[in-house]
Design a protein around this motif. Structure first.
Motif, PDB file in Angstrom:
ATOM      1  N   GLY A 123      68.465   6.472  86.996  1.00  0.00           N
ATOM      2  CA  GLY A 123      67.821   5.042  86.546  1.00  0.00           C
ATOM      3  C   GLY A 123      66.524   5.301  86.100  1.00  0.00           C
ATOM      4  N   PRO A 124      65.461   3.992  86.254  1.00  0.00           N
ATOM      5  CA  PRO A 124      64.289   4.215  85.458  1.00  0.00           C
ATOM      6  C   PRO A 124      63.356   5.247  85.805  1.00  0.00           C
ATOM      7  CG  PRO A 124      64.879   2.019  86.133  1.00  0.00           C
ATOM      8  CD  PRO A 124      65.876   2.846  86.926  1.00  0.00           C
ATOM      9  N   GLN A 125      63.523   5.648  87.165  1.00  0.00           N
ATOM     10  CA  GLN A 125      62.669   6.901  87.457  1.00  0.00           C
ATOM     11  C   GLN A 125      62.834   8.193  86.798  1.00  0.00           C
ATOM     12  OE1 GLN A 125      64.497   5.167  89.281  1.00  0.00           O
ATOM     13  NE2 GLN A 125      63.668   4.230  91.252  1.00  0.00           N
ATOM     14  N   PHE A 126      64.198   8.499  86.368  1.00  0.00           N
ATOM     15  CA  PHE A 126      64.391   9.327  85.469  1.00  0.00           C
ATOM     16  C   PHE A 126      63.617   9.374  84.119  1.00  0.00           C
ATOM     17  CE2 PHE A 126      66.952  11.555  82.051  1.00  0.00           C
ATOM     18  CZ  PHE A 126      66.911  12.793  82.257  1.00  0.00           C
ATOM     19  N   ALA A 127      63.634   8.249  83.798  1.00  0.00           N
ATOM     20  CA  ALA A 127      62.996   8.024  82.190  1.00  0.00           C
ATOM     21  C   ALA A 127      61.640   8.211  82.334  1.00  0.00           C
ATOM     22  CB  ALA A 127      63.582   6.659  81.810  1.00  0.00           C
ATOM     23  N   ILE A 128      61.082   7.558  83.580  1.00  0.00           N
ATOM     24  CA  ILE A 128      59.485   7.758  83.524  1.00  0.00           C
ATOM     25  C   ILE A 128      58.928   9.266  83.875  1.00  0.00           C
ATOM     26  CG2 ILE A 128      57.586   7.152  85.213  1.00  0.00           C
ATOM     27  CD1 ILE A 128      59.325   4.515  85.844  1.00  0.00           C
ATOM     28  N   LEU A 129      59.964  10.155  84.603  1.00  0.00           N
ATOM     29  CA  LEU A 129      59.598  11.537  84.903  1.00  0.00           C
ATOM     30  C   LEU A 129      59.620  12.191  83.339  1.00  0.00           C
ATOM     31  CD1 LEU A 129      61.578  12.534  87.974  1.00  0.00           C
ATOM     32  CD2 LEU A 129      59.056  12.436  87.694  1.00  0.00           C
ATOM     33  N   THR A 130      60.864  12.007  82.490  1.00  0.00           N
ATOM     34  CA  THR A 130      60.657  12.622  81.098  1.00  0.00           C
ATOM     35  C   THR A 130      59.436  12.076  80.459  1.00  0.00           C
ATOM     36  OG1 THR A 130      62.270  10.658  80.305  1.00  0.00           O
ATOM     37  CG2 THR A 130      63.166  12.672  81.270  1.00  0.00           C
ATOM     38  N   LEU A 131      59.128  10.874  80.549  1.00  0.00           N
ATOM     39  CA  LEU A 131      57.972  10.324  79.677  1.00  0.00           C
ATOM     40  C   LEU A 131      56.540  11.117  80.113  1.00  0.00           C
ATOM     41  CD1 LEU A 131      56.522   8.551  78.060  1.00  0.00           C
ATOM     42  CD2 LEU A 131      56.562   6.699  79.760  1.00  0.00           C
ATOM     43  N   GLY A 132      56.556  11.393  81.872  1.00  0.00           N
ATOM     44  CA  GLY A 132      55.531  11.941  81.955  1.00  0.00           C
ATOM     45  C   GLY A 132      55.312  13.568  81.744  1.00  0.00           C
ATOM     46  N   PHE A 133      56.491  14.277  81.586  1.00  0.00           N
ATOM     47  CA  PHE A 133      56.589  15.672  81.097  1.00  0.00           C
ATOM     48  C   PHE A 133      56.403  15.623  79.614  1.00  0.00           C
ATOM     49  CE2 PHE A 133      59.485  18.478  78.806  1.00  0.00           C
ATOM     50  CZ  PHE A 133      58.752  19.639  79.117  1.00  0.00           C
ATOM     51  N   THR A 139      49.305  16.763  76.015  1.00  0.00           N
ATOM     52  CA  THR A 139      48.114  17.182  76.334  1.00  0.00           C
ATOM     53  C   THR A 139      47.834  18.678  76.580  1.00  0.00           C
ATOM     54  OG1 THR A 139      47.936  15.194  77.944  1.00  0.00           O
ATOM     55  CG2 THR A 139      46.101  16.962  78.260  1.00  0.00           C
ATOM     56  N   ILE A 140      48.778  19.615  76.794  1.00  0.00           N
ATOM     57  CA  ILE A 140      48.723  20.984  76.695  1.00  0.00           C
ATOM     58  C   ILE A 140      48.514  21.346  75.404  1.00  0.00           C
ATOM     59  CG2 ILE A 140      49.644  23.304  77.325  1.00  0.00           C
ATOM     60  CD1 ILE A 140      51.004  22.041  79.775  1.00  0.00           C
ATOM     61  N   THR A 141      49.125  20.980  74.760  1.00  0.00           N
ATOM     62  CA  THR A 141      49.122  21.490  73.041  1.00  0.00           C
ATOM     63  C   THR A 141      47.631  21.129  72.655  1.00  0.00           C
ATOM     64  OG1 THR A 141      50.399  19.575  72.333  1.00  0.00           O
ATOM     65  CG2 THR A 141      51.616  21.651  72.819  1.00  0.00           C
ATOM     66  N   ASN A 142      47.232  19.772  72.955  1.00  0.00           N
ATOM     67  CA  ASN A 142      46.062  19.427  72.436  1.00  0.00           C
ATOM     68  C   ASN A 142      44.885  20.217  72.881  1.00  0.00           C
ATOM     69  OD1 ASN A 142      45.434  17.164  70.531  1.00  0.00           O
ATOM     70  ND2 ASN A 142      47.134  16.190  71.971  1.00  0.00           N
ATOM     71  N   TYR A 143      44.797  20.779  74.100  1.00  0.00           N
ATOM     72  CA  TYR A 143      43.573  21.366  74.679  1.00  0.00           C
ATOM     73  C   TYR A 143      43.647  22.880  75.101  1.00  0.00           C
ATOM     74  CZ  TYR A 143      41.976  16.871  75.596  1.00  0.00           C
ATOM     75  OH  TYR A 143      41.408  15.337  75.649  1.00  0.00           O
ATOM     76  N   LEU A 169      45.972  29.150  72.212  1.00  0.00           N
ATOM     77  CA  LEU A 169      47.122  29.447  71.816  1.00  0.00           C
ATOM     78  C   LEU A 169      47.766  28.282  70.761  1.00  0.00           C
ATOM     79  CD1 LEU A 169      50.042  30.698  72.536  1.00  0.00           C
ATOM     80  CD2 LEU A 169      50.482  29.076  74.125  1.00  0.00           C
ATOM     81  N   THR A 170      47.498  27.138  70.877  1.00  0.00           N
ATOM     82  CA  THR A 170      48.043  26.240  69.850  1.00  0.00           C
ATOM     83  C   THR A 170      46.943  25.649  68.884  1.00  0.00           C
ATOM     84  OG1 THR A 170      47.270  24.368  71.428  1.00  0.00           O
ATOM     85  CG2 THR A 170      49.557  25.330  71.840  1.00  0.00           C
ATOM     86  N   ARG A 171      45.799  25.991  69.063  1.00  0.00           N
ATOM     87  CA  ARG A 171      44.510  25.572  68.246  1.00  0.00           C
ATOM     88  C   ARG A 171      44.340  24.177  68.218  1.00  0.00           C
ATOM     89  NH1 ARG A 171      45.884  29.157  62.382  1.00  0.00           N
ATOM     90  NH2 ARG A 171      45.731  31.160  63.281  1.00  0.00           N
ATOM     91  N   GLY A 172      44.955  23.719  69.158  1.00  0.00           N
ATOM     92  CA  GLY A 172      44.292  22.231  69.610  1.00  0.00           C
ATOM     93  C   GLY A 172      44.975  21.129  68.520  1.00  0.00           C
ATOM     94  N   PRO A 173      44.154  20.280  68.298  1.00  0.00           N
ATOM     95  CA  PRO A 173      44.504  18.994  67.412  1.00  0.00           C
ATOM     96  C   PRO A 173      44.616  19.676  65.880  1.00  0.00           C
ATOM     97  CG  PRO A 173      42.675  18.288  68.687  1.00  0.00           C
ATOM     98  CD  PRO A 173      42.911  20.019  69.028  1.00  0.00           C
ATOM     99  N   MET A 174      43.861  20.813  65.760  1.00  0.00           N
ATOM    100  CA  MET A 174      44.049  21.132  64.477  1.00  0.00           C
ATOM    101  C   MET A 174      45.592  21.737  64.098  1.00  0.00           C
ATOM    102  SD  MET A 174      40.461  23.356  63.912  1.00  0.00           S
ATOM    103  CE  MET A 174      41.063  24.431  65.259  1.00  0.00           C
ATOM    104  N   GLY A 175      46.295  22.264  64.953  1.00  0.00           N
ATOM    105  CA  GLY A 175      47.544  22.682  64.638  1.00  0.00           C
ATOM    106  C   GLY A 175      47.777  24.113  64.424  1.00  0.00           C
ATOM    107  N   ILE A 176      48.910  24.488  64.216  1.00  0.00           N
ATOM    108  CA  ILE A 176      49.067  25.948  63.523  1.00  0.00           C
ATOM    109  C   ILE A 176      49.470  25.642  62.213  1.00  0.00           C
ATOM    110  CG2 ILE A 176      50.543  28.147  63.867  1.00  0.00           C
ATOM    111  CD1 ILE A 176      50.541  27.370  66.694  1.00  0.00           C
ATOM    112  N   SER A 177      48.794  26.172  61.037  1.00  0.00           N
ATOM    113  CA  SER A 177      49.234  26.243  59.619  1.00  0.00           C
ATOM    114  C   SER A 177      49.370  27.639  59.232  1.00  0.00           C
ATOM    115  CB  SER A 177      47.985  25.703  58.906  1.00  0.00           C
ATOM    116  OG  SER A 177      46.719  26.371  59.147  1.00  0.00           O
ATOM    117  N   ASN A 178      50.048  27.445  57.843  1.00  0.00           N
ATOM    118  CA  ASN A 178      50.143  28.866  57.403  1.00  0.00           C
ATOM    119  C   ASN A 178      51.575  29.521  57.772  1.00  0.00           C
ATOM    120  OD1 ASN A 178      48.455  28.564  55.230  1.00  0.00           O
ATOM    121  ND2 ASN A 178      46.804  29.369  56.594  1.00  0.00           N
TER     122      ASN A 178
END
Length: 319
Positions: free
Chosen positions: A106-116, A122-126, A130-139
């Motif tokens: 039910g809805p709890q599953f959808a909420i859990l996937t939204l949290g994931f 958030t991890i990729t932003n900070y 590894l990920t270069r944050g908000p700038m992203g990976i280019s080239n």
């Protein structure tokens, strides 16, 4: 027109489509159509076949994209090995998240996937190292057969045919799956999980299998996206992509093969046609989704049944 004739005609039309114009921007739109088709087909496994609603699918798309980008940047794996590893990494994340969350319905599953999805975003932003944050990976290296050496794709037409091949292969795999005993178990699980369990079907195992397959294919889509655009940012995991994929599946026709592909085509076409409206496009997409749920609960593909009185093409299971 029978299915045996219709499918080859559609495939020939898809193969000839790039040669109908020399406009490179049109070729770019065709690549986006195929990419979104692959992603929508993968999400359709979750929504249409096992009957769960996931708000975290874009996170697996992003995981595949970042995996391919990092492998290409640090290890020179910009070819088939990189794509396979992107699928494996996304599938492993899918296994862990699915193993934890699919026991909840039910809805709890959808909420859990939204949290994931929010956690990964958030991890990729900070995680700048590894990920270069908000700038992203280019080239990012273009897609090659094996690593960064040898022949590499540099044109939109080349990527179109590669991704078209992936879409056709996965669509056929879905058709074969849903024609098998496992596919019938998927449908039974979707329609009535307690009854399916009473018949000896391992409901949790079926849901987990579908979830892992869907997330692995989303990882492939992310890897192809990264190599095609040669840049990836955390925005690929935003709610905009989540909403877009859900719209494609619902509007096109969940639980079908042709529906998500048609939904992706409609989305890309409207995205371009309404470009001048800016943020108002989201309002129009929301209205389209609402209208589809109310007036066409079976999606656009259900119009075929209404008009001809025949079964919907590529319909997989009762809706």
């Amino acid at each position: 027109m029978s299915r045996k004739i219709t499918i080859p005609v559609i495939l020939l039309a898809a193969l000839a489509l790039p040669f109908m114009t020399a406009n490179t921007y049109f070729h770019h739109l065709m690549v986006l159509w195929m990419l979104f088709s692959l992603l929508a087909l993968s999400l359709n496994v979750i929504i249409g076949y096992i009957g769960e609603l996931s708000f975290g699918h874009a996170a697996f798309f992003g995981i595949g994209a970042y995996t391919a980008a990092i492998l290409g940047m640090h290890f020179g794996l910009a070819g088939i090995p990189g794509i396979l590893l992107a699928a494996i990494v996304a599938g492993l994340f899918g296994f862990v998240i699915g193993y934890v969350s699919l026991r909840i319905v039910g809805p709890q599953f959808a909420i859990l996937t939204l949290g994931f999805g929010s956690i990964i975003y958030t991890i990729t932003n900070y995680w700048v190292d590894l990920t270069r944050g908000p700038m992203g990976i280019s080239n990012i290296q273009p897609l090659g057969l094996w690593g960064g050496d040898g022949i590499a794709l540099t044109s939109a037409i080349g990527y179109y045919y590669v991704i078209l091949g992936c879409v056709v292969a996965f669509a056929y795999a879905c058709h074969a799956l849903m024609s098998s005993r496992t596919g019938r178990a998927f449908i039974a699980t979707r329609e009535n999980a307690p009854l399916a369990a009473s018949l000896g079907i391992d409901v949790f195992r079926m849901k987990l299998l579908g979830f892992v397959v869907a997330t692995a294919v989303a990882g492939v889509g992310g890897a192809l996206y990264a190599h095609y655009l040669t840049v990836v940012t955390p925005d690929v995991m935003s709610m905009q992509y989540v909403a877009a994929l859900i719209i494609m599946v619902i509007v096109g026709g969940r639980g079908t093969i042709s529906g998500p592909i048609i939904g992706a085509l409609i989305y890309v076409a409207l995205l371009e046609a309404l470009r001048a409206l800016g943020p108002l496009r989201l309002v129009i997409f929301a209205a389209l989704l609402t209208a589809s749920v109310i007036f066409l609960p079976g999606g656009i593909v259900s119009l075929w049944r209404r008009i001809t009185g025949a079964d919907t093409p590529h319909q997989e299971g009762a809706q």
